[in-house]
Design a protein around this motif. Structure first.
Motif, PDB file in Angstrom:
ATOM      1  N   LEU A 171       7.314  43.679 105.207  1.00 36.82           N
ATOM      2  CA  LEU A 171       8.038  43.016 104.119  1.00 36.82           C
ATOM      3  C   LEU A 171       7.374  41.692 103.738  1.00 36.82           C
ATOM      4  CD1 LEU A 171      11.746  43.691 105.138  1.00 36.82           C
ATOM      5  CD2 LEU A 171      10.569  44.555 103.103  1.00 36.82           C
ATOM      6  N   GLU A 172       6.925  40.944 104.756  1.00 36.14           N
ATOM      7  CA  GLU A 172       6.208  39.698 104.470  1.00 36.14           C
ATOM      8  C   GLU A 172       4.938  39.973 103.675  1.00 36.14           C
ATOM      9  OE1 GLU A 172       7.508  37.160 108.470  1.00 36.14           O
ATOM     10  OE2 GLU A 172       5.521  38.053 108.325  1.00 36.14           O
ATOM     11  N   LEU A 173       4.242  41.031 104.038  1.00 35.53           N
ATOM     12  CA  LEU A 173       3.017  41.417 103.332  1.00 35.53           C
ATOM     13  C   LEU A 173       3.306  41.731 101.864  1.00 35.53           C
ATOM     14  CD1 LEU A 173      -0.031  42.186 103.595  1.00 35.53           C
ATOM     15  CD2 LEU A 173       0.740  44.482 104.136  1.00 35.53           C
ATOM     16  N   ILE A 174       4.359  42.495 101.622  1.00 36.69           N
ATOM     17  CA  ILE A 174       4.738  42.860 100.245  1.00 36.69           C
ATOM     18  C   ILE A 174       5.134  41.622  99.450  1.00 36.69           C
ATOM     19  CG2 ILE A 174       6.469  44.085  98.873  1.00 36.69           C
ATOM     20  CD1 ILE A 174       6.434  46.235 101.127  1.00 36.69           C
ATOM     21  N   ILE A 175       5.937  40.738 100.071  1.00 31.91           N
ATOM     22  CA  ILE A 175       6.394  39.536  99.368  1.00 31.91           C
ATOM     23  C   ILE A 175       5.216  38.623  99.037  1.00 31.91           C
ATOM     24  CG2 ILE A 175       7.716  37.399  99.679  1.00 31.91           C
ATOM     25  CD1 ILE A 175       9.802  39.117 101.180  1.00 31.91           C
ATOM     26  N   CYS A 176       4.306  38.439  99.983  1.00 31.67           N
ATOM     27  CA  CYS A 176       3.128  37.595  99.717  1.00 31.67           C
ATOM     28  C   CYS A 176       2.257  38.206  98.629  1.00 31.67           C
ATOM     29  CB  CYS A 176       2.326  37.389 100.999  1.00 31.67           C
ATOM     30  SG  CYS A 176       3.130  36.303 102.188  1.00 31.67           S
ATOM     31  N   PHE A 177       2.110  39.528  98.639  1.00 30.97           N
ATOM     32  CA  PHE A 177       1.329  40.193  97.589  1.00 30.97           C
ATOM     33  C   PHE A 177       1.997  40.010  96.220  1.00 30.97           C
ATOM     34  CE2 PHE A 177       0.137  43.915  95.050  1.00 30.97           C
ATOM     35  CZ  PHE A 177      -1.254  43.778  95.076  1.00 30.97           C
ATOM     36  N   LEU A 178       3.326  40.153  96.166  1.00 25.63           N
ATOM     37  CA  LEU A 178       4.053  39.931  94.910  1.00 25.63           C
ATOM     38  C   LEU A 178       3.926  38.482  94.454  1.00 25.63           C
ATOM     39  CD1 LEU A 178       7.299  42.048  95.465  1.00 25.63           C
ATOM     40  CD2 LEU A 178       5.406  42.541  93.907  1.00 25.63           C
ATOM     41  N   LYS A 179       3.908  37.558  95.413  1.00 25.27           N
ATOM     42  CA  LYS A 179       3.744  36.134  95.082  1.00 25.27           C
ATOM     43  C   LYS A 179       2.370  35.893  94.452  1.00 25.27           C
ATOM     44  CE  LYS A 179       4.808  31.771  95.202  1.00 25.27           C
ATOM     45  NZ  LYS A 179       5.738  31.252  94.208  1.00 25.27           N
ATOM     46  N   VAL A 180       1.338  36.515  95.013  1.00 27.37           N
ATOM     47  CA  VAL A 180      -0.007  36.407  94.426  1.00 27.37           C
ATOM     48  C   VAL A 180      -0.001  36.946  92.998  1.00 27.37           C
ATOM     49  CG1 VAL A 180      -2.382  37.259  94.562  1.00 27.37           C
ATOM     50  CG2 VAL A 180      -1.234  36.483  96.632  1.00 27.37           C
ATOM     51  N   ALA A 181       0.611  38.121  92.815  1.00 29.61           N
ATOM     52  CA  ALA A 181       0.656  38.728  91.478  1.00 29.61           C
ATOM     53  C   ALA A 181       1.421  37.847  90.494  1.00 29.61           C
ATOM     54  CB  ALA A 181       1.295  40.114  91.564  1.00 29.61           C
ATOM     55  N   ALA A 182       2.545  37.269  90.937  1.00 31.07           N
ATOM     56  CA  ALA A 182       3.343  36.413  90.054  1.00 31.07           C
ATOM     57  C   ALA A 182       2.576  35.157  89.657  1.00 31.07           C
ATOM     58  CB  ALA A 182       4.653  36.033  90.749  1.00 31.07           C
ATOM     59  N   GLU A 183       1.893  34.540  90.625  1.00 29.29           N
ATOM     60  CA  GLU A 183       1.140  33.314  90.326  1.00 29.29           C
ATOM     61  C   GLU A 183      -0.081  33.614  89.449  1.00 29.29           C
ATOM     62  OE1 GLU A 183       1.971  30.220  90.760  1.00 29.29           O
ATOM     63  OE2 GLU A 183       3.807  30.749  91.816  1.00 29.29           O
ATOM     64  N   LEU A 184      -0.745  34.749  89.704  1.00 28.98           N
ATOM     65  CA  LEU A 184      -1.876  35.127  88.851  1.00 28.98           C
ATOM     66  C   LEU A 184      -1.425  35.362  87.416  1.00 28.98           C
ATOM     67  CD1 LEU A 184      -4.054  37.508  91.060  1.00 28.98           C
ATOM     68  CD2 LEU A 184      -4.741  35.328  90.046  1.00 28.98           C
ATOM     69  N   LYS A 185      -0.295  36.030  87.266  1.00 28.42           N
ATOM     70  CA  LYS A 185       0.216  36.291  85.912  1.00 28.42           C
ATOM     71  C   LYS A 185       0.581  34.983  85.223  1.00 28.42           C
ATOM     72  CE  LYS A 185       3.728  38.729  83.351  1.00 28.42           C
ATOM     73  NZ  LYS A 185       5.058  39.277  83.356  1.00 28.42           N
ATOM     74  N   ARG A 186       1.229  34.089  85.969  1.00 29.25           N
ATOM     75  CA  ARG A 186       1.615  32.803  85.391  1.00 29.25           C
ATOM     76  C   ARG A 186       0.378  31.995  84.987  1.00 29.25           C
ATOM     77  NH1 ARG A 186       5.282  29.499  89.229  1.00 29.25           N
ATOM     78  NH2 ARG A 186       6.515  31.380  88.930  1.00 29.25           N
ATOM     79  N   THR A 187      -0.639  31.980  85.862  1.00 28.98           N
ATOM     80  CA  THR A 187      -1.853  31.210  85.586  1.00 28.98           C
ATOM     81  C   THR A 187      -2.639  31.811  84.420  1.00 28.98           C
ATOM     82  OG1 THR A 187      -2.003  30.607  87.906  1.00 28.98           O
ATOM     83  CG2 THR A 187      -3.988  30.326  86.594  1.00 28.98           C
ATOM     84  N   LEU A 188      -2.860  33.130  84.451  1.00 29.19           N
ATOM     85  CA  LEU A 188      -3.654  33.775  83.403  1.00 29.19           C
ATOM     86  C   LEU A 188      -2.951  33.732  82.055  1.00 29.19           C
ATOM     87  CD1 LEU A 188      -5.097  36.815  85.363  1.00 29.19           C
ATOM     88  CD2 LEU A 188      -6.247  34.687  84.750  1.00 29.19           C
ATOM     89  N   CYS A 189      -1.659  33.960  82.045  1.00 28.97           N
ATOM     90  CA  CYS A 189      -0.922  33.909  80.776  1.00 28.97           C
ATOM     91  C   CYS A 189      -0.882  32.489  80.241  1.00 28.97           C
ATOM     92  CB  CYS A 189       0.494  34.438  80.958  1.00 28.97           C
ATOM     93  SG  CYS A 189       0.545  36.215  81.223  1.00 28.97           S
ATOM     94  N   GLY A 190      -0.754  31.511  81.142  1.00 26.94           N
ATOM     95  CA  GLY A 190      -0.770  30.107  80.711  1.00 26.94           C
ATOM     96  C   GLY A 190      -2.117  29.718  80.158  1.00 26.94           C
ATOM     97  N   THR A 191      -3.198  30.134  80.812  1.00 22.80           N
ATOM     98  CA  THR A 191      -4.556  29.841  80.340  1.00 22.80           C
ATOM     99  C   THR A 191      -4.815  30.526  79.013  1.00 22.80           C
ATOM    100  OG1 THR A 191      -5.260  29.754  82.638  1.00 22.80           O
ATOM    101  CG2 THR A 191      -6.974  29.928  80.996  1.00 22.80           C
ATOM    102  N   TYR A 192      -4.328  31.772  78.894  1.00 19.65           N
ATOM    103  CA  TYR A 192      -4.541  32.520  77.644  1.00 19.65           C
ATOM    104  C   TYR A 192      -3.853  31.828  76.475  1.00 19.65           C
ATOM    105  CZ  TYR A 192      -4.473  36.305  74.267  1.00 19.65           C
ATOM    106  OH  TYR A 192      -4.622  37.059  73.144  1.00 19.65           O
ATOM    107  N   SER A 193      -2.649  31.301  76.695  1.00 17.93           N
ATOM    108  CA  SER A 193      -1.924  30.657  75.608  1.00 17.93           C
ATOM    109  C   SER A 193      -2.625  29.365  75.185  1.00 17.93           C
ATOM    110  CB  SER A 193      -0.480  30.362  76.017  1.00 17.93           C
ATOM    111  OG  SER A 193      -0.460  29.464  77.102  1.00 17.93           O
ATOM    112  N   VAL A 194      -3.286  28.672  76.154  1.00 21.38           N
ATOM    113  CA  VAL A 194      -4.023  27.457  75.805  1.00 21.38           C
ATOM    114  C   VAL A 194      -5.227  27.805  74.938  1.00 21.38           C
ATOM    115  CG1 VAL A 194      -5.443  25.599  76.762  1.00 21.38           C
ATOM    116  CG2 VAL A 194      -3.265  26.165  77.832  1.00 21.38           C
ATOM    117  N   PHE A 195      -5.940  28.911  75.297  1.00 24.34           N
ATOM    118  CA  PHE A 195      -7.106  29.318  74.508  1.00 24.34           C
ATOM    119  C   PHE A 195      -6.715  29.734  73.088  1.00 24.34           C
ATOM    120  CE2 PHE A 195      -9.256  30.367  78.693  1.00 24.34           C
ATOM    121  CZ  PHE A 195     -10.063  29.245  78.650  1.00 24.34           C
TER     122      PHE A 195
END
Length: 197
Positions: A171-195
């Motif tokens: 469960l910890e593995l799944i949650i950490c993986f989801l956290k990575v995915a959530a932060e990547l989406k937040r970062t990439l979508c935020g960067t995309y909106s700036v561009f």
């Protein structure tokens, strides 16, 4: 969208999982509630790795506290602009979540190996890993469990606790993986909106 909004609550879920992992791993040292076997080192070798206490316990707990702190507004501003500060926090969160994936994944592997190896117990031939050559086949061979005479019910004790630890670290593995995915989406979508602007 749901992953992004739930990203902040994922870190909080790691705290009870890490605490339970510590408690369950400590129970492995006391078969049937007795400390005599731990004192005489009559425990499986995988138990002495402390992976439930250190890796899927204290390390995940520390990562969760840091991630919760990063998500709060108390984090020190590292940049002049707010978008730079958020990007920096997201990058640190991704790195920490990847560390969480490594710690919980390592723990899950060690717990699985310990479950496959079987308990260290006393039988007619003395203290040994009597199920080590079964490649985990002893898990469904209930009559063979009676070969372990001491500590009493050690096979059930190990199977239950190691299975719980595998589930917790999974469960910890799944949650950490989801956290990575959530932060990547937040970062990439935020960067995309700036561009785009």
């Amino acid at each position: 969208m749901a992953l992004e909004t739930c990203g902040s609550c994922l870190s909080c879920l790691l705290i009870p999982l890490a605490l339970w992992s510590i408690v369950v791993n400590i129970l492995l040292y006391f078969p049937n509630g007795k400390a005599s076997h731990a004192a005489s080192y009559q425990l499986p070798n995988y138990v002495w790795y402390f992976e439930g206490i250190c890796f899927s316990g204290m390390m995940i707990l520390l990562l969760a506290v840091i991630l919760i702190t990063l998500e709060g507004n108390l984090f020190y501003r590292c940049c002049q602009s707010e978008s730079c500060n958020k990007t920096y926090r997201s990058f640190i969160s991704i790195v920490l979540a990847l560390l969480g994936v490594a710690f919980s994944g390592y723990s899950c592997i060690i717990f699985t190996l310990g479950l496959i190896q079987g308990p260290f117990c006393n039988s007619s031939s003395g203290w040994d890993y009597i199920f080590k050559d079964t490649a985990g086949g002893y898990l469904t061979d209930y009559p063979s469990w009676s070969r372990c005479t001491e500590p009493p019910n050690i096979v059930e004790w190990n199977i239950i606790l190691l299975s719980v630890l595998i589930a917790l670290s999974g469960l910890e593995l799944i949650i950490c993986f989801l956290k990575v995915a959530a932060e990547l989406k937040r970062t990439l979508c935020g960067t995309y909106s700036v561009f785009v602007q």
